[in-house]
Design a protein around this motif. Sequence first.
Motif, PDB file in Angstrom:
ATOM      1  N   UNK A 227      -8.891  -3.899   4.782  1.00  0.00           N
ATOM      2  CA  UNK A 227      -9.315  -3.185   5.999  1.00  0.00           C
ATOM      3  C   UNK A 227      -8.375  -2.040   6.360  1.00  0.00           C
ATOM      4  N   UNK A 228      -7.071  -2.208   6.085  1.00  0.00           N
ATOM      5  CA  UNK A 228      -6.126  -1.156   6.423  1.00  0.00           C
ATOM      6  C   UNK A 228      -6.360   0.080   5.558  1.00  0.00           C
ATOM      7  N   UNK A 229      -6.660  -0.134   4.277  1.00  0.00           N
ATOM      8  CA  UNK A 229      -6.967   1.002   3.399  1.00  0.00           C
ATOM      9  C   UNK A 229      -8.165   1.777   3.951  1.00  0.00           C
ATOM     10  N   UNK A 230      -9.204   1.056   4.326  1.00  0.00           N
ATOM     11  CA  UNK A 230     -10.401   1.709   4.856  1.00  0.00           C
ATOM     12  C   UNK A 230     -10.106   2.476   6.141  1.00  0.00           C
TER      13      UNK A 230
ATOM     14  N   UNK B  45       0.857  -1.183   0.000  1.00  0.00           N
ATOM     15  CA  UNK B  45       0.000   0.000   0.000  1.00  0.00           C
ATOM     16  C   UNK B  45       0.890   1.230   0.000  1.00  0.00           C
ATOM     17  N   UNK B  46       0.544   2.221  -0.808  1.00  0.00           N
ATOM     18  CA  UNK B  46       1.315   3.452  -0.869  1.00  0.00           C
ATOM     19  C   UNK B  46       0.547   4.565  -0.181  1.00  0.00           C
ATOM     20  N   UNK B  47       1.170   5.141   0.832  1.00  0.00           N
ATOM     21  CA  UNK B  47       0.544   6.200   1.610  1.00  0.00           C
ATOM     22  C   UNK B  47       1.341   7.488   1.407  1.00  0.00           C
ATOM     23  N   UNK B  48       0.652   8.577   1.115  1.00  0.00           N
ATOM     24  CA  UNK B  48       1.289   9.875   0.943  1.00  0.00           C
ATOM     25  C   UNK B  48       1.273  10.612   2.276  1.00  0.00           C
TER      26      UNK B  48
END
Length: 358
Positions: free
Chosen positions: A344-347, A292-295
Amino acid sequence: MARTTGTVRIVGTGLLGTSVGLGLTPQGVDVVLDDASPSALALAFDYGAGRHARADDDVALVVVAVPPDRTAAVVAAELAAHPRALVTDVASVKGPILDELAATETDTARYIGSHPMAGRERSGPIAARADLFVGRPWVLSAHADGRAGAAEVVEALALDLGAVPVHLAADRHDAAVAVVSHAPQLVASLLAARLIDASYETVGLVGQGMRDVTRIAGSEPAMWVQILRANAAHVAPVLTDLRDDLDAVLQALDAPDAAGSPRALADALAAGNSGVARIPGKHGVDLKLTGLTVLIDDTPGQLARLLTEIGDLGVNLEDLRLEHSPGAPIGIVEVQVAPEAASPLVDDLTRLGWRVAG
Protein backbone atom coordinates in the motif's frame (compact mmCIF):
# COMPACT_ATOMS: atom_id res chain seq x y z
CA MET A 1 7.58 13.29 36.91
CA ALA A 2 11.14 11.99 37.18
CA ARG A 3 11.73 8.78 39.09
CA THR A 4 15.21 9.97 40.06
CA THR A 5 15.17 11.91 43.33
CA GLY A 6 17.75 14.02 45.09
CA THR A 7 20.86 15.63 43.63
CA VAL A 8 22.68 13.74 40.88
CA ARG A 9 26.38 14.44 40.54
CA ILE A 10 27.94 13.67 37.14
CA VAL A 11 31.72 13.33 37.03
CA GLY A 12 32.93 13.58 33.46
CA THR A 13 31.24 15.81 30.91
CA GLY A 14 32.01 13.92 27.74
CA LEU A 15 29.39 12.47 25.42
CA LEU A 16 27.74 10.17 27.97
CA GLY A 17 27.99 12.35 31.06
CA THR A 18 26.67 15.45 29.33
CA SER A 19 23.90 13.45 27.67
CA VAL A 20 22.79 12.16 31.10
CA GLY A 21 22.64 15.74 32.35
CA LEU A 22 20.77 16.96 29.29
CA GLY A 23 18.22 14.19 29.75
CA LEU A 24 17.64 14.80 33.46
CA THR A 25 17.60 18.59 33.83
CA PRO A 26 14.42 19.20 31.78
CA GLN A 27 12.65 16.79 34.15
CA GLY A 28 13.50 18.95 37.14
CA VAL A 29 16.30 16.77 38.48
CA ASP A 30 19.04 18.73 40.28
CA VAL A 31 22.21 17.89 38.34
CA VAL A 32 25.72 18.86 39.46
CA LEU A 33 28.60 18.64 36.97
CA ASP A 34 32.31 18.10 37.50
CA ASP A 35 35.18 17.44 35.13
CA ALA A 36 38.97 17.62 35.21
CA SER A 37 38.79 19.59 31.95
CA PRO A 38 37.63 23.18 32.53
CA SER A 39 36.75 23.62 28.84
CA ALA A 40 34.63 20.47 28.69
CA LEU A 41 32.90 21.50 31.91
CA ALA A 42 32.21 25.01 30.60
CA LEU A 43 30.66 23.59 27.43
CA ALA A 44 28.42 21.25 29.41
CA PHE A 45 27.25 24.18 31.55
CA ASP A 46 26.55 26.25 28.44
CA TYR A 47 24.48 23.44 26.92
CA GLY A 48 22.36 23.29 30.08
CA ALA A 49 23.42 19.86 31.32
CA GLY A 50 23.65 20.91 34.97
CA ARG A 51 25.03 23.41 37.48
CA HIS A 52 28.24 24.09 39.40
CA ALA A 53 28.91 22.05 42.53
CA ARG A 54 28.48 23.64 45.96
CA ALA A 55 30.03 22.73 49.27
CA ASP A 56 26.63 21.98 50.81
CA ASP A 57 25.41 19.63 48.05
CA ASP A 58 23.63 16.60 49.48
CA VAL A 59 24.35 14.14 46.68
CA ALA A 60 22.07 11.11 46.34
CA LEU A 61 23.57 9.56 43.20
CA VAL A 62 26.95 9.92 41.52
CA VAL A 63 27.36 8.97 37.86
CA VAL A 64 31.01 8.47 36.94
CA ALA A 65 31.49 9.03 33.20
CA VAL A 66 35.27 9.16 32.79
CA PRO A 67 37.60 7.06 30.58
CA PRO A 68 37.82 3.38 31.56
CA ASP A 69 41.40 3.56 32.86
CA ARG A 70 40.33 6.21 35.39
CA THR A 71 36.90 4.86 36.31
CA ALA A 72 37.83 2.75 39.34
CA ALA A 73 39.95 5.50 40.92
CA VAL A 74 37.20 8.10 40.44
CA VAL A 75 34.54 5.72 41.79
CA ALA A 76 36.64 5.16 44.92
CA ALA A 77 37.16 8.90 45.36
CA GLU A 78 33.44 9.66 44.96
CA LEU A 79 32.48 6.95 47.46
CA ALA A 80 34.81 8.56 49.97
CA ALA A 81 33.71 12.12 49.23
CA HIS A 82 29.96 11.42 49.37
CA PRO A 83 29.37 8.88 52.16
CA ARG A 84 25.58 8.83 51.73
CA ALA A 85 25.47 8.62 47.95
CA LEU A 86 25.11 5.65 45.66
CA VAL A 87 27.80 5.59 42.97
CA THR A 88 27.48 4.10 39.49
CA ASP A 89 29.59 4.37 36.35
CA VAL A 90 28.89 4.14 32.63
CA ALA A 91 32.13 2.50 31.46
CA SER A 92 31.87 -0.18 28.78
CA VAL A 93 33.68 -2.79 30.90
CA LYS A 94 32.53 -3.91 34.31
CA GLY A 95 34.68 -6.78 35.62
CA PRO A 96 38.06 -4.97 35.60
CA ILE A 97 36.57 -2.04 37.52
CA LEU A 98 35.27 -4.33 40.25
CA ASP A 99 38.65 -6.10 40.36
CA GLU A 100 40.52 -2.81 40.73
CA LEU A 101 38.20 -1.63 43.49
CA ALA A 102 38.68 -4.93 45.30
CA ALA A 103 42.46 -4.66 44.95
CA THR A 104 42.41 -1.27 46.71
CA GLU A 105 40.05 -2.63 49.39
CA THR A 106 37.39 -0.07 48.53
CA ASP A 107 34.04 -0.65 50.24
CA THR A 108 31.74 -1.27 47.28
CA ALA A 109 28.45 -1.58 49.19
CA ARG A 110 27.26 1.72 47.67
CA TYR A 111 28.61 1.00 44.18
CA ILE A 112 26.84 -0.66 41.28
CA GLY A 113 28.31 -0.73 37.80
CA SER A 114 26.17 0.11 34.81
CA HIS A 115 26.59 0.60 31.07
CA PRO A 116 24.22 2.33 28.66
CA MET A 117 24.52 0.69 25.24
CA ALA A 118 24.49 4.00 23.43
CA GLY A 119 27.02 6.27 21.83
CA ARG A 120 28.11 8.15 18.76
CA GLU A 121 31.24 8.29 16.62
CA ARG A 122 31.77 11.83 17.90
CA SER A 123 32.85 12.54 21.45
CA GLY A 124 32.77 15.35 23.97
CA PRO A 125 29.97 17.54 25.31
CA ILE A 126 29.39 19.11 21.90
CA ALA A 127 28.15 15.74 20.63
CA ALA A 128 25.82 15.11 23.60
CA ARG A 129 22.08 14.59 23.12
CA ALA A 130 19.23 14.45 25.59
CA ASP A 131 17.69 11.53 23.66
CA LEU A 132 20.92 9.52 23.33
CA PHE A 133 19.65 6.69 25.53
CA VAL A 134 16.06 6.46 24.32
CA GLY A 135 15.15 2.86 23.53
CA ARG A 136 18.67 1.62 24.24
CA PRO A 137 19.57 -1.12 26.74
CA TRP A 138 21.13 0.09 29.99
CA VAL A 139 22.97 -2.77 31.68
CA LEU A 140 23.08 -2.97 35.48
CA SER A 141 25.75 -5.22 36.98
CA ALA A 142 24.96 -5.85 40.63
CA HIS A 143 27.53 -7.65 42.77
CA ALA A 144 27.46 -9.71 45.94
CA ASP A 145 28.62 -6.91 48.25
CA GLY A 146 26.17 -4.32 46.93
CA ARG A 147 23.60 -2.54 49.06
CA ALA A 148 19.97 -3.63 48.77
CA GLY A 149 17.97 -1.27 46.60
CA ALA A 150 20.97 0.04 44.63
CA ALA A 151 19.74 -1.48 41.39
CA GLU A 152 16.36 0.24 41.73
CA VAL A 153 18.04 3.65 41.94
CA VAL A 154 19.99 3.12 38.72
CA GLU A 155 16.93 1.57 37.07
CA ALA A 156 15.06 4.80 37.83
CA LEU A 157 17.87 6.78 36.22
CA ALA A 158 17.80 4.61 33.09
CA LEU A 159 14.02 4.84 32.81
CA ASP A 160 14.07 8.62 33.21
CA LEU A 161 16.46 8.76 30.26
CA GLY A 162 14.23 6.53 28.14
CA ALA A 163 16.52 3.50 28.33
CA VAL A 164 15.60 -0.14 28.96
CA PRO A 165 17.21 -1.61 32.12
CA VAL A 166 18.89 -5.01 31.64
CA HIS A 167 20.49 -7.00 34.46
CA LEU A 168 23.75 -8.83 33.73
CA ALA A 169 26.58 -9.91 36.02
CA ALA A 170 29.86 -8.14 35.28
CA ASP A 171 31.57 -11.09 33.57
CA ARG A 172 28.52 -11.87 31.43
CA HIS A 173 28.28 -8.22 30.45
CA ASP A 174 31.92 -8.09 29.39
CA ALA A 175 31.57 -11.27 27.33
CA ALA A 176 28.42 -9.91 25.66
CA VAL A 177 29.84 -6.51 24.70
CA ALA A 178 32.92 -8.22 23.27
CA VAL A 179 30.61 -9.78 20.67
CA VAL A 180 28.23 -6.90 19.97
CA SER A 181 30.47 -3.84 20.45
CA HIS A 182 34.19 -4.32 20.99
CA ALA A 183 35.03 -6.83 18.27
CA PRO A 184 32.82 -5.00 15.73
CA GLN A 185 34.78 -1.80 16.44
CA LEU A 186 38.02 -3.51 15.45
CA VAL A 187 36.48 -5.17 12.40
CA ALA A 188 35.03 -1.86 11.19
CA SER A 189 38.35 -0.10 11.71
CA LEU A 190 40.35 -2.76 9.89
CA LEU A 191 37.95 -2.75 6.95
CA ALA A 192 37.89 1.05 6.75
CA ALA A 193 41.69 1.03 6.69
CA ARG A 194 41.51 -0.71 3.27
CA LEU A 195 40.43 2.66 1.90
CA ILE A 196 43.67 4.40 2.84
CA ASP A 197 45.54 3.18 -0.24
CA ALA A 198 42.49 2.81 -2.46
CA SER A 199 42.34 4.91 -5.61
CA TYR A 200 40.15 7.98 -5.86
CA GLU A 201 37.94 6.10 -8.29
CA THR A 202 37.51 3.27 -5.82
CA VAL A 203 36.57 5.56 -2.94
CA GLY A 204 34.11 7.34 -5.23
CA LEU A 205 32.19 4.07 -5.57
CA VAL A 206 31.59 3.67 -1.84
CA GLY A 207 27.92 2.93 -1.27
CA GLN A 208 25.63 2.43 1.68
CA GLY A 209 26.95 -1.04 2.45
CA MET A 210 30.47 0.18 3.08
CA ARG A 211 29.15 3.20 4.97
CA ASP A 212 27.06 0.98 7.24
CA VAL A 213 29.87 -1.46 7.99
CA THR A 214 32.49 1.22 8.68
CA ARG A 215 30.40 3.91 10.40
CA ILE A 216 31.88 3.26 13.84
CA ALA A 217 35.43 3.34 12.46
CA GLY A 218 35.34 7.10 13.04
CA SER A 219 35.47 6.58 16.82
CA GLU A 220 38.25 7.93 19.02
CA PRO A 221 41.29 5.56 19.02
CA ALA A 222 42.63 6.52 22.46
CA MET A 223 39.35 5.62 24.17
CA TRP A 224 39.08 2.33 22.32
CA VAL A 225 42.62 1.29 23.24
CA GLN A 226 41.57 1.56 26.88
CA ILE A 227 38.38 -0.44 26.30
CA LEU A 228 40.09 -3.19 24.32
CA ARG A 229 42.92 -3.55 26.83
CA ALA A 230 40.41 -3.85 29.67
CA ASN A 231 38.29 -6.45 27.87
CA ALA A 232 41.03 -8.25 25.94
CA ALA A 233 40.27 -11.63 27.50
CA HIS A 234 36.76 -11.61 26.03
CA VAL A 235 37.51 -9.86 22.72
CA ALA A 236 40.36 -12.16 21.66
CA PRO A 237 38.24 -15.37 21.43
CA VAL A 238 35.64 -13.57 19.28
CA LEU A 239 38.32 -12.42 16.86
CA THR A 240 39.92 -15.88 16.87
CA ASP A 241 36.64 -17.43 15.73
CA LEU A 242 36.31 -14.70 13.11
CA ARG A 243 39.84 -15.43 11.89
CA ASP A 244 38.97 -19.10 11.50
CA ASP A 245 35.90 -18.20 9.45
CA LEU A 246 37.97 -15.86 7.29
CA ASP A 247 40.55 -18.59 6.73
CA ALA A 248 37.80 -20.89 5.46
CA VAL A 249 36.53 -18.19 3.10
CA LEU A 250 40.05 -17.46 1.85
CA GLN A 251 40.62 -21.14 1.17
CA ALA A 252 37.44 -21.21 -0.91
CA LEU A 253 38.42 -18.07 -2.81
CA ASP A 254 41.87 -19.47 -3.58
CA ALA A 255 40.15 -22.23 -5.53
CA PRO A 256 36.64 -20.97 -6.23
CA ASP A 257 35.85 -23.75 -8.72
CA ALA A 258 37.09 -26.60 -6.53
CA ALA A 259 34.64 -29.04 -5.01
CA GLY A 260 33.27 -27.65 -1.76
CA SER A 261 34.29 -24.02 -2.37
CA PRO A 262 30.85 -22.76 -3.49
CA ARG A 263 29.32 -24.53 -0.51
CA ALA A 264 31.82 -22.92 1.88
CA LEU A 265 31.01 -19.46 0.56
CA ALA A 266 27.28 -20.11 0.68
CA ASP A 267 27.53 -21.39 4.26
CA ALA A 268 29.42 -18.27 5.34
CA LEU A 269 26.81 -15.98 3.80
CA ALA A 270 23.90 -18.03 5.14
CA ALA A 271 25.39 -17.90 8.63
CA GLY A 272 25.36 -14.13 8.31
CA ASN A 273 21.68 -14.26 7.36
CA SER A 274 20.97 -16.32 10.47
CA GLY A 275 22.92 -14.00 12.70
CA VAL A 276 21.38 -10.77 11.49
CA ALA A 277 17.90 -12.29 11.78
CA ARG A 278 18.47 -12.51 15.54
CA ILE A 279 19.02 -8.78 15.98
CA PRO A 280 15.94 -7.38 17.74
CA GLY A 281 13.83 -4.79 16.01
CA LYS A 282 13.10 -1.49 17.65
CA HIS A 283 10.21 -3.05 19.57
CA GLY A 284 12.39 -5.76 21.08
CA VAL A 285 11.37 -8.64 18.81
CA ASP A 286 12.75 -10.13 15.63
CA LEU A 287 11.07 -8.32 12.77
CA LYS A 288 11.19 -9.27 9.11
CA LEU A 289 11.02 -5.90 7.42
CA THR A 290 10.51 -4.84 3.83
CA GLY A 291 12.73 -2.19 2.29
CA LEU A 292 11.52 0.37 -0.23
CA THR A 293 13.88 2.64 -2.16
CA VAL A 294 12.59 6.12 -2.91
CA LEU A 295 14.43 8.57 -5.17
CA ILE A 296 14.30 12.19 -4.07
CA ASP A 297 15.55 15.36 -5.70
CA ASP A 298 18.68 16.86 -4.16
CA THR A 299 16.87 20.02 -3.09
CA PRO A 300 16.09 21.44 0.37
CA GLY A 301 13.04 20.03 2.12
CA GLN A 302 12.56 16.89 0.03
CA LEU A 303 13.49 14.40 2.73
CA ALA A 304 11.35 16.18 5.31
CA ARG A 305 8.39 16.16 2.91
CA LEU A 306 8.81 12.44 2.22
CA LEU A 307 8.88 11.56 5.91
CA THR A 308 5.92 13.80 6.65
CA GLU A 309 3.81 12.24 3.91
CA ILE A 310 4.71 8.71 5.04
CA GLY A 311 3.58 9.70 8.54
CA ASP A 312 0.39 11.23 7.19
CA LEU A 313 -0.33 7.89 5.48
CA GLY A 314 -0.25 6.23 8.89
CA VAL A 315 2.83 4.11 8.15
CA ASN A 316 5.34 3.52 10.94
CA LEU A 317 8.98 3.64 9.82
CA GLU A 318 11.11 0.92 11.41
CA ASP A 319 14.39 2.19 9.94
CA LEU A 320 15.71 4.67 7.39
CA ARG A 321 18.92 5.03 5.41
CA LEU A 322 19.97 7.93 3.24
CA GLU A 323 22.57 7.75 0.49
CA HIS A 324 23.80 10.48 -1.80
CA SER A 325 26.62 10.09 -4.30
CA PRO A 326 28.81 13.16 -4.84
CA GLY A 327 27.59 15.15 -7.82
CA ALA A 328 24.40 13.15 -8.26
CA PRO A 329 21.19 15.19 -8.67
CA ILE A 330 19.17 12.74 -6.57
CA GLY A 331 19.28 11.16 -3.13
CA ILE A 332 18.39 7.56 -2.38
CA VAL A 333 16.21 6.92 0.67
CA GLU A 334 15.68 3.36 1.84
CA VAL A 335 12.79 3.01 4.26
CA GLN A 336 12.09 -0.16 6.21
CA VAL A 337 8.45 -0.92 7.02
CA ALA A 338 6.40 -3.88 8.17
CA PRO A 339 5.74 -6.26 5.25
CA GLU A 340 1.99 -5.72 5.29
CA ALA A 341 2.50 -1.95 4.89
CA ALA A 342 4.89 -2.15 1.95
CA SER A 343 2.55 -2.66 -1.02
CA PRO A 344 0.00 0.00 0.00
CA LEU A 345 2.85 2.41 0.71
CA VAL A 346 4.29 1.91 -2.78
CA ASP A 347 0.89 2.69 -4.29
CA ASP A 348 0.34 5.74 -2.11
CA LEU A 349 3.81 7.20 -2.65
CA THR A 350 3.52 6.69 -6.40
CA ARG A 351 0.14 8.43 -6.36
CA LEU A 352 1.73 11.35 -4.52
CA GLY A 353 4.40 11.68 -7.20
CA TRP A 354 7.34 9.94 -5.56
CA ARG A 355 9.64 7.68 -7.57
CA VAL A 356 9.79 4.28 -5.86
CA ALA A 357 12.65 2.22 -7.23
CA GLY A 358 12.05 -0.96 -5.29
